[in-house]
Design a protein around this motif. Sequence first.
Motif, mmCIF file in Angstrom:
data_model
loop_
_atom_site.group_PDB
_atom_site.id
_atom_site.type_symbol
_atom_site.label_atom_id
_atom_site.label_comp_id
_atom_site.label_asym_id
_atom_site.label_seq_id
_atom_site.Cartn_x
_atom_site.Cartn_y
_atom_site.Cartn_z
ATOM 1 N N CYS A 191 18.100 -12.962 4.208
ATOM 2 C CA CYS A 191 18.322 -11.617 4.257
ATOM 3 C C CYS A 191 16.536 -11.443 4.732
ATOM 4 N N MET B 207 14.833 -8.598 4.105
ATOM 5 C CA MET B 207 14.036 -8.678 2.539
ATOM 6 C C MET B 207 12.964 -9.414 1.838
ATOM 7 N N ASN B 208 12.165 -9.222 1.490
ATOM 8 C CA ASN B 208 11.803 -9.725 0.437
ATOM 9 C C ASN B 208 11.148 -9.241 -1.083
ATOM 10 N N CYS B 209 12.024 -8.346 -2.003
ATOM 11 C CA CYS B 209 12.143 -8.147 -2.751
ATOM 12 C C CYS B 209 11.123 -8.758 -4.248
ATOM 13 N N TYR C 15 11.819 -9.281 -7.153
ATOM 14 C CA TYR C 15 12.667 -10.504 -8.354
ATOM 15 C C TYR C 15 13.890 -10.847 -7.923
ATOM 16 N N CYS C 16 13.583 -10.847 -6.548
ATOM 17 C CA CYS C 16 14.673 -11.952 -6.126
ATOM 18 C C CYS C 16 15.326 -12.771 -6.655
ATOM 19 N N ILE D 295 16.753 -15.237 -4.820
ATOM 20 C CA ILE D 295 17.729 -16.236 -3.891
ATOM 21 C C ILE D 295 16.221 -16.941 -3.492
ATOM 22 N N ARG E 147 15.572 -17.630 2.596
ATOM 23 C CA ARG E 147 16.181 -16.166 2.843
ATOM 24 C C ARG E 147 15.293 -15.840 3.686
ATOM 25 N N ALA F 41 22.285 -13.113 -0.601
ATOM 26 C CA ALA F 41 21.534 -12.092 0.498
ATOM 27 C C ALA F 41 21.960 -11.049 1.294
ATOM 28 N N ASN G 99 20.929 -3.889 1.432
ATOM 29 C CA ASN G 99 20.023 -3.424 1.381
ATOM 30 C C ASN G 99 19.584 -2.019 2.240
ATOM 31 N N ARG H 217 11.538 -3.770 -3.495
ATOM 32 C CA ARG H 217 12.136 -3.515 -2.430
ATOM 33 C C ARG H 217 11.065 -3.724 -1.534
HETATM 34 S S1 SF4 Z 1 17.339 -8.851 -3.703
HETATM 35 FE FE1 SF4 Z 1 18.734 -8.837 -2.154
HETATM 36 S S2 SF4 Z 1 17.282 -7.503 -0.717
HETATM 37 FE FE2 SF4 Z 1 16.110 -8.488 -2.021
HETATM 38 S S3 SF4 Z 1 15.840 -9.523 -1.254
HETATM 39 FE FE3 SF4 Z 1 17.170 -10.088 -2.876
HETATM 40 S S4 SF4 Z 1 18.685 -10.686 -1.341
HETATM 41 FE FE4 SF4 Z 1 17.439 -9.405 -0.329
#
Ligand code: SF4
Length: 229
Positions: A99, A101-103, A105-106, A108, A113, A152, A179, A214
Motif C-alpha cells: 500500500c 498509504m500508512n493509515c 489504524y491499518c 496490515i 505494506r 492493501a 484509497n 489516513r
Molecule cells: S487502511 Fe487501506 S489505505 Fe490505509 S494503509 Fe491500510 S491498506 Fe492502505
Amino acid sequence: MAKEKITNNFISSQKKYFNTGDGFQLQPMDIGHKHYIGLISPDTAFWTLVKKNCLGQVLTDSSFLYKYRKKEKSFLNEMNLLRFGLKPSAVYFNPTDRCNMNCSYCYIPEELRKHGKHMSTKRVLKALEILKDYFQATLPKDQIPQIVFHGAEPMLNKEAVFSAIERFDKYFRFGIQTNGTLLDSEAIKFLTSRKISIGLSIDGGSGKVADKLRKTWNGKGVFQKVTKV
Ligand code: SF4
C-alpha cells in the motif's frame, strides 16, 4: 395416581414444568441494568429483555412464552440457513500486499505494506479461472458472482487487476475498493466504461478528521486529493 405426561414442547402457564430439564428452559441473566433483566434460552442463545418487576408475570404468561418460542424458531431457521444453507457468491480478492498509504489504524503490518508482494498477472488470471469454474458449478445459471479487488491497495497492481477485468468481464460483476490516490483519469475511464463498482475509503466528512487517520508514508493527508476524484 397416573403420572402426568410431559412433552418436550410443553409450556406451562402454571409453572409446573418450567425449567424442569425436560422441556422449554429459560435462564434469567443479570445484565447490570437497573430495570431490565435478560432471559436466555441456553440451547439456542436466543434472548430477550424483560422488566425486572414483571419477571414473575412474564414467566407464567403462556402467550409470552408462545411468542418467544415462535421467534426463537424463526431465529434458529435463519441461523441454520446462514451457517449451512448459503453458497458463496462473492470473493474479496487481494492482488497485492502493498500500500502507498500508512493509515493509523491499518491492520496490515507495515512491513507487508512496504515490501510485500504483488500477484503476477498470470497468477491473478489463473485464480479467477479457478473461481469461474467453481461458481459455474455451484451457482444457478442466472446468478453472476462478484469479485471485489481489495487491499492493501489494489491499484498498485493495476496491470493485473485491469487485465483480469478485461478477460473475465462477462463472468463476474467486478468492484474495487481503493484509497483513491492512484485513480487518474485513464483509470477512471477504464473502470466507469465497464461499470465497475468503485469504493473509496475515506474516514469522516472533512480533511480535519480524515487526514488524522489516513496518511501517506510521509505523514500527509489525502482527503483533498481523493475527494477531487
Ligand atoms: S487502511 Fe487501506 S489505505 Fe490505509 S494503509 Fe491500510 S491498506 Fe492502505
